[in-house]
Each structure stands twice: as C-alpha cells, then as structure tokens.
Design a protein around this motif. Structure first.
Motif, PDB file in Angstrom:
ATOM      1  N   LEU A 186       0.835  -1.201   0.000  1.00  0.00           N
ATOM      2  CA  LEU A 186       0.000   0.000   0.000  1.00  0.00           C
ATOM      3  C   LEU A 186       0.872   1.254   0.000  1.00  0.00           C
ATOM      4  CD1 LEU A 186      -2.872   1.233   0.213  1.00  0.00           C
ATOM      5  CD2 LEU A 186      -2.568   1.174   2.691  1.00  0.00           C
ATOM      6  N   LEU A 187       1.926   1.234   0.810  1.00  0.00           N
ATOM      7  CA  LEU A 187       2.814   2.398   0.896  1.00  0.00           C
ATOM      8  C   LEU A 187       3.531   2.667  -0.424  1.00  0.00           C
ATOM      9  CD1 LEU A 187       4.289   1.907   4.478  1.00  0.00           C
ATOM     10  CD2 LEU A 187       2.572   3.575   3.725  1.00  0.00           C
ATOM     11  N   VAL A 188       3.813   1.620  -1.190  1.00  0.00           N
ATOM     12  CA  VAL A 188       4.442   1.804  -2.506  1.00  0.00           C
ATOM     13  C   VAL A 188       3.549   2.664  -3.400  1.00  0.00           C
ATOM     14  CG1 VAL A 188       5.019   0.584  -4.656  1.00  0.00           C
ATOM     15  CG2 VAL A 188       5.929  -0.226  -2.491  1.00  0.00           C
ATOM     16  N   LEU A 189       2.234   2.471  -3.279  1.00  0.00           N
ATOM     17  CA  LEU A 189       1.309   3.258  -4.105  1.00  0.00           C
ATOM     18  C   LEU A 189       1.218   4.699  -3.641  1.00  0.00           C
ATOM     19  CD1 LEU A 189      -1.645   0.753  -4.624  1.00  0.00           C
ATOM     20  CD2 LEU A 189       0.328   1.170  -6.092  1.00  0.00           C
ATOM     21  N   TRP A 190       1.336   4.932  -2.344  1.00  0.00           N
ATOM     22  CA  TRP A 190       1.139   6.266  -1.785  1.00  0.00           C
ATOM     23  C   TRP A 190       2.402   7.103  -1.720  1.00  0.00           C
ATOM     24  CZ3 TRP A 190      -3.278   8.695  -1.417  1.00  0.00           C
ATOM     25  CH2 TRP A 190      -4.451   7.961  -1.343  1.00  0.00           C
ATOM     26  N   SER A 191       3.584   6.455  -1.747  1.00  0.00           N
ATOM     27  CA  SER A 191       4.817   7.218  -1.588  1.00  0.00           C
ATOM     28  C   SER A 191       5.920   6.670  -2.482  1.00  0.00           C
ATOM     29  CB  SER A 191       5.271   7.151  -0.116  1.00  0.00           C
ATOM     30  OG  SER A 191       6.540   7.731   0.030  1.00  0.00           O
ATOM     31  N   ALA A 192       6.558   7.555  -3.205  1.00  0.00           N
ATOM     32  CA  ALA A 192       7.685   7.151  -4.051  1.00  0.00           C
ATOM     33  C   ALA A 192       8.903   6.792  -3.209  1.00  0.00           C
ATOM     34  CB  ALA A 192       8.038   8.274  -5.016  1.00  0.00           C
ATOM     35  N   ASP A 193       8.914   7.197  -1.939  1.00  0.00           N
ATOM     36  CA  ASP A 193      10.045   6.921  -1.060  1.00  0.00           C
ATOM     37  C   ASP A 193       9.880   5.639  -0.253  1.00  0.00           C
ATOM     38  OD1 ASP A 193      11.194   9.321  -1.881  1.00  0.00           O
ATOM     39  OD2 ASP A 193      10.132  10.450  -0.335  1.00  0.00           O
TER      40      ASP A 193
END
Length: 192
Positions: free
Chosen positions: A124-131
């Motif tokens: 999920l975090l991969v989708l929301w943040s490029a970092d």
C-alpha cells in the motif's frame, strides 16, 4: 465532551458532522505543514494564526457536510481509497504467488526478476509514496521504467495505473448511482 454529546444526540447527522470536523482537522493539519514548508512561519509560531486556520478549515468542512455538499467529495475519496486498497492487495497477492513458485510464466517472461515480499501495508505504501520500501514482483530490477533520465519503479507504475482504472470505474458507477437516487427522490417529492 459537550460537543460529543450534542453530535451524538443528533443521530446519524451528528456522526456525519463529526466526520466532517475530523476530516477538516486533518486537512487543516496538512495545510499548516504545507504553509510552513512554503515559508509562512506565522503558522509555526503564532498560536492565533494556527487557531484561525483550524477554525476556518474545520468550520468550512462542517458547513459543507451540514449542507450535504460533501457527497461528491466522499464519493471521490472512497473511490480513491478503495482503488488503492484493491490494487495493493492484488500486488501483494501476485508477489506472494510468484515468491511461492505458483506463477512460473512470470519468471519465464522476466528471468532476472527477484521479487521482494512483505506485509500488505508495504505494498500500500508503494502506491502512496515514491520513497517507500521497494516491494513487489519487479523490486530493484532492471525492468524499472526510465523516462527522461528518471527511473520509475515498475511495481509502483503498474499499481498506480491499476488503482487509476479502478478509481475511474468505481467513481463513475457511484456518480451514476447518485444521479439515479437523486432523480428518484425528486420524483417522490413531487408526488406528495
């Protein structure tokens, strides 16, 4: 405490207003961070300015929710959140199938791929943040897209693209439903 009791006594309308106030508080918090980042130091040290910002934003949200102007915004937010939840779940599932050796065609088509698993929240975090930590089928691979000297992680591009398609389809369906419900309510109101 008194505000909570007042909202609770108002029933579902009170719950909706409370949700509007909470959402307004979150937006005001992000707006304050943004203002400080843009150089408006007044929102970092001046308590009156911070209170005024929060009061204005929360008040605006409560007003919009009270006047039922929030429905379209809620449709868009729920479609966006739902789309990213579905896309990240699918990415997690596919990565774990590849890691478990169940999707042989992926390794045949992309022999240098070394999938990286993780908890669903990592996807999920991969989708929301490029970092965010690189997880997925194409994590840290040579298959990352390169455009104009910049590299874009393939898992993120595929996930965001899938989420965008899901968002478009679901928000369109929800808006169509809203139009039908509105037309039905209008007809029933005219028949009274």
């Amino acid at each position: 405490g008194l505000l909570g009791v007042t909202l609770a006594c108002a029933g579902i309308d009170g719950v909706v207003l409370a949700f509007g106030a909470i959402l307004g508080g979150l937006v005001a918090s992000k707006a304050r961070v943004w203002f400080v980042a843009m150089g408006c130091d007044k929102f970092e040290s001046d308590v009156a300015a911070v209170v005024a910002l929060y009061t204005a934003v929360v008040g605006l949200f409560i007003f919009c929710f009270r006047m039922k102007k929030h429905v379209r915004l809620v449709v868009l937010i729920s479609a966006a959140v739902g789309a990213t939840l579905v896309a990240s779940s699918l990415a997690w599932w596919v990565a774990h199938l590849v890691l478990g050796g169940h999707l042989h065609f992926v390794r045949s088509a992309f022999p240098d791929v070394a999938p990286v698993g993780g908890d669903w929240i990592d996807f999920l975090l991969v989708l929301w943040s490029a970092d965010a930590q690189d997880v997925g089928v194409f994590a840290d691979s040579r298959y990352n897209l390169k455009v104009g000297g910049a590299a874009y992680r393939t898992d993120r591009v595929v996930g965001v693209s899938l989420a965008a398609v899901i968002f478009f389809v679901s928000s369109r369906a929800q808006f169509r439903f809203l139009r039908e419900v509105g037309a039905r309510e209008l007809r029933s109101g005219l028949q009274r």
